[in-house]
Design a protein around this motif. Structure first.
Motif, PDB file in Angstrom:
ATOM      1  N   LEU A  80      67.093  35.610  -4.402  1.00 46.92           N
ATOM      2  CA  LEU A  80      67.184  36.652  -3.380  1.00 46.92           C
ATOM      3  C   LEU A  80      68.496  37.416  -3.488  1.00 46.92           C
ATOM      4  N   GLU A  81      69.581  36.697  -3.697  1.00 45.22           N
ATOM      5  CA  GLU A  81      70.880  37.356  -3.833  1.00 45.22           C
ATOM      6  C   GLU A  81      70.910  38.268  -5.052  1.00 45.22           C
ATOM      7  N   LYS A  82      70.379  37.791  -6.167  1.00 42.59           N
ATOM      8  CA  LYS A  82      70.368  38.586  -7.391  1.00 42.59           C
ATOM      9  C   LYS A  82      69.505  39.832  -7.242  1.00 42.59           C
ATOM     10  N   LEU A  83      68.415  39.717  -6.488  1.00 41.67           N
ATOM     11  CA  LEU A  83      67.544  40.864  -6.242  1.00 41.67           C
ATOM     12  C   LEU A  83      68.207  41.906  -5.343  1.00 41.67           C
ATOM     13  N   GLY A  84      69.210  41.491  -4.599  1.00 44.40           N
ATOM     14  CA  GLY A  84      69.858  42.398  -3.669  1.00 44.40           C
ATOM     15  C   GLY A  84      69.337  42.286  -2.251  1.00 44.40           C
ATOM     16  N   VAL A  85      68.695  41.163  -1.926  1.00 45.97           N
ATOM     17  CA  VAL A  85      68.244  40.928  -0.554  1.00 45.97           C
ATOM     18  C   VAL A  85      69.452  40.474   0.251  1.00 45.97           C
ATOM     19  N   ARG A  86      69.965  41.364   1.076  1.00 45.43           N
ATOM     20  CA  ARG A  86      71.198  41.087   1.811  1.00 45.43           C
ATOM     21  C   ARG A  86      70.957  40.382   3.141  1.00 45.43           C
ATOM     22  N   ALA A  87      69.750  40.507   3.663  1.00 38.18           N
ATOM     23  CA  ALA A  87      69.393  39.801   4.897  1.00 38.18           C
ATOM     24  C   ALA A  87      67.895  39.553   4.876  1.00 38.18           C
ATOM     25  N   PHE A  88      67.491  38.422   5.459  1.00 38.64           N
ATOM     26  CA  PHE A  88      66.076  38.099   5.481  1.00 38.64           C
ATOM     27  C   PHE A  88      65.772  37.220   6.685  1.00 38.64           C
ATOM     28  N   ALA A  89      64.526  37.314   7.140  1.00 37.80           N
ATOM     29  CA  ALA A  89      64.057  36.496   8.258  1.00 37.80           C
ATOM     30  C   ALA A  89      63.267  35.323   7.702  1.00 37.80           C
ATOM     31  N   PRO A  90      63.820  34.105   7.750  1.00 39.46           N
ATOM     32  CA  PRO A  90      63.073  32.920   7.296  1.00 39.46           C
ATOM     33  C   PRO A  90      62.072  32.514   8.374  1.00 39.46           C
ATOM     34  N   LEU A  91      60.804  32.689   8.101  1.00 36.78           N
ATOM     35  CA  LEU A  91      59.778  32.473   9.110  1.00 36.78           C
ATOM     36  C   LEU A  91      59.152  31.092   8.986  1.00 36.78           C
ATOM     37  N   VAL A  92      58.961  30.445  10.129  1.00 33.31           N
ATOM     38  CA  VAL A  92      58.298  29.144  10.210  1.00 33.31           C
ATOM     39  C   VAL A  92      57.132  29.273  11.180  1.00 33.31           C
ATOM     40  N   TYR A  93      56.142  28.384  11.047  1.00 35.20           N
ATOM     41  CA  TYR A  93      54.982  28.478  11.922  1.00 35.20           C
ATOM     42  C   TYR A  93      54.287  27.113  12.009  1.00 35.20           C
ATOM     43  N   PRO A  94      53.794  26.753  13.204  1.00 29.74           N
ATOM     44  CA  PRO A  94      53.114  25.469  13.391  1.00 29.74           C
ATOM     45  C   PRO A  94      51.607  25.604  13.205  1.00 29.74           C
ATOM     46  N   HIS A  95      50.955  24.489  12.907  1.00 28.70           N
ATOM     47  CA  HIS A  95      49.495  24.493  12.832  1.00 28.70           C
ATOM     48  C   HIS A  95      48.872  23.576  13.890  1.00 28.70           C
ATOM     49  N   LYS A  96      49.732  22.984  14.750  1.00 30.55           N
ATOM     50  CA  LYS A  96      49.216  22.120  15.805  1.00 30.55           C
ATOM     51  C   LYS A  96      50.276  22.007  16.899  1.00 30.55           C
ATOM     52  N   PRO A  97      49.893  21.511  18.078  1.00 33.93           N
ATOM     53  CA  PRO A  97      50.870  21.348  19.162  1.00 33.93           C
ATOM     54  C   PRO A  97      51.981  20.393  18.760  1.00 33.93           C
ATOM     55  N   GLY A  98      53.144  20.585  19.371  1.00 36.16           N
ATOM     56  CA  GLY A  98      54.258  19.680  19.162  1.00 36.16           C
ATOM     57  C   GLY A  98      55.121  19.994  17.954  1.00 36.16           C
ATOM     58  N   MET A  99      54.770  21.022  17.190  1.00 33.66           N
ATOM     59  CA  MET A  99      55.542  21.375  16.000  1.00 33.66           C
ATOM     60  C   MET A  99      56.534  22.499  16.235  1.00 33.66           C
ATOM     61  N   ALA A 100      56.195  23.434  17.118  1.00 33.68           N
ATOM     62  CA  ALA A 100      56.951  24.680  17.207  1.00 33.68           C
ATOM     63  C   ALA A 100      58.406  24.463  17.598  1.00 33.68           C
ATOM     64  N   ALA A 101      58.663  23.562  18.537  1.00 29.31           N
ATOM     65  CA  ALA A 101      60.038  23.355  19.000  1.00 29.31           C
ATOM     66  C   ALA A 101      60.919  22.822  17.874  1.00 29.31           C
ATOM     67  N   TRP A 102      60.426  21.806  17.128  1.00 27.99           N
ATOM     68  CA  TRP A 102      61.287  21.233  16.090  1.00 27.99           C
ATOM     69  C   TRP A 102      61.371  22.157  14.873  1.00 27.99           C
ATOM     70  N   LEU A 103      60.325  22.922  14.591  1.00 30.17           N
ATOM     71  CA  LEU A 103      60.426  23.922  13.528  1.00 30.17           C
ATOM     72  C   LEU A 103      61.479  24.971  13.888  1.00 30.17           C
ATOM     73  N   THR A 104      61.500  25.361  15.164  1.00 27.14           N
ATOM     74  CA  THR A 104      62.494  26.331  15.612  1.00 27.14           C
ATOM     75  C   THR A 104      63.903  25.760  15.486  1.00 27.14           C
ATOM     76  N   GLU A 105      64.085  24.505  15.881  1.00 27.20           N
ATOM     77  CA  GLU A 105      65.396  23.865  15.729  1.00 27.20           C
ATOM     78  C   GLU A 105      65.806  23.846  14.252  1.00 27.20           C
ATOM     79  N   TRP A 106      64.853  23.508  13.398  1.00 34.43           N
ATOM     80  CA  TRP A 106      65.157  23.431  11.967  1.00 34.43           C
ATOM     81  C   TRP A 106      65.580  24.792  11.420  1.00 34.43           C
ATOM     82  N   VAL A 107      64.845  25.841  11.750  1.00 37.70           N
ATOM     83  CA  VAL A 107      65.131  27.145  11.152  1.00 37.70           C
ATOM     84  C   VAL A 107      66.404  27.750  11.737  1.00 37.70           C
TER      85      VAL A 107
END
Length: 302
Positions: free
Chosen positions: A64-91
């Motif tokens: 990404l750095e070599k391509l010249g991507v200076r900023a990016f949004a790392p997106l996470v997403y859950p597929h079941k209940p109970g995942m979203a909070a810890w995925l958010t903490e992780w990201v």
């Protein structure tokens, strides 16, 4: 244009770099499962899906750095209940220790969604991912209504995969998500994949709701054009909403090189006299930068 040509392409536009609104970094155990799913793409989608940048995290960041991507949004997403909070903490932690990564969050219709989403916004999250297809949830679920309202009030964009591509889900369809927009017309919604395959319907929503945007993820690339061809009036209609189209790529989970997406966008600009350089600058840098509020506080690498 290939990946090695991208820095020169950006220099020709006078751009300091790219801002990518749709990139994926996930906890290792989740990422393994996502990649295993793509390994079964022929069974799932009817086509092979070799992941182009299936590499360790440091190597992906270096690309990404070599391509010249200076900023990016790392997106996470859950597929079941109970995942979203810890995925958010992780990201949030990932963004805090990764140059160029913008803090993001995700959600799921479940008790407490407003609490962990509110905490994420307070911690600096500037973008939220909603994957209706993978999550298999109804965006009109009453549990989500206050969350949409919170995001609308905060002006924080939500990148929402609500289209039927690559496979329809129980609650996919732009008509379903429009009911959310009708209730929360100030929601800054970015239609992932430009609503594929219903590109015309996505443009209709952009025209009806002044805070709705499109991202370019996998749009107009050869891999996708047979199953989701662009409408004949695509570039003509883009001209009227040129400031509401943002770069997205799905890096690293794409079956072609990063430059392929940029070539597609450049082709749109070349196809209509009303687009051109200004359109490219807006899509590749200015619009995603505005959506991620990068002008308000530091967020890009130097």
């Amino acid at each position: 244009m290939n990946d090695a040509d991208v820095p020169g392409f950006l220099a020709s536009l006078g751009l300091p770099g790219l801002v990518d609104l749709h990139v994926h970094f996930l906890p290792e155990q989740v990422e393994r499962k996502v990649w295993a799913f793509f390994d079964r793409a022929r069974q799932e989608y009817g086509t092979e899906w070799p992941i182009r940048y299936r590499l360790p995290v440091p190597e992906r960041l270096a690309i990404l750095e070599k391509l010249g991507v200076r900023a990016f949004a790392p997106l996470v997403y859950p597929h079941k209940p109970g995942m979203a909070a810890w995925l958010t903490e992780w990201v949030l932690d990932f963004a805090a220790r990764t140059p160029g990564a913008v803090p993001t969050a995700t959600l799921y219709p479940e008790p407490g969604v407003v609490d962990y989403l509110g905490e994420a916004l307070a911690a600096g999250a500037r973008c939220v991912k909603s994957h209706i297809q993978v999550g298999g949830y109804d965006p009109r679920d009453p549990e989500l209504d206050p969350a949409w309202g919170l995001l609308a009030e905060a002006g924080v964009p939500v990148v929402v995969h609500c289209g039927h591509g690559p496979l329809a889900g129980r609650y996919t369809g732009l008509d379903v998500f429009e009911q959310v927009l009708a209730r929360h017309p100030r929601l800054v919604a970015v239609l992932a994949h430009a609503g594929a395959p219903d590109y015309s319907g996505a443009l209709d929503l952009v025209e009806r709701y002044p805070r709705v945007h499109l991202d370019t993820t996998m749009v107009g690339v050869p891999f996708n054009t047979s199953g989701a061809p662009l409408p004949a009036d695509w570039t003509a209609r883009l001209a009227s909403v040129a400031d509401r189209v943002a770069l997205g790529t799905d890096f690293p989970n794409i079956p072609y090189d990063y430059a392929t997406q940029l070539r597609a966008i450049a082709d749109w600009a070349a196809a209509d006299d009303r687009l051109g350089r200004d359109f490219l600058v807006a899509v590749l840098h200015d619009t995603p930068r505005r959506l991620l509020a990068l002008g308000e506080q530091p967020g890009e690498t130097s």
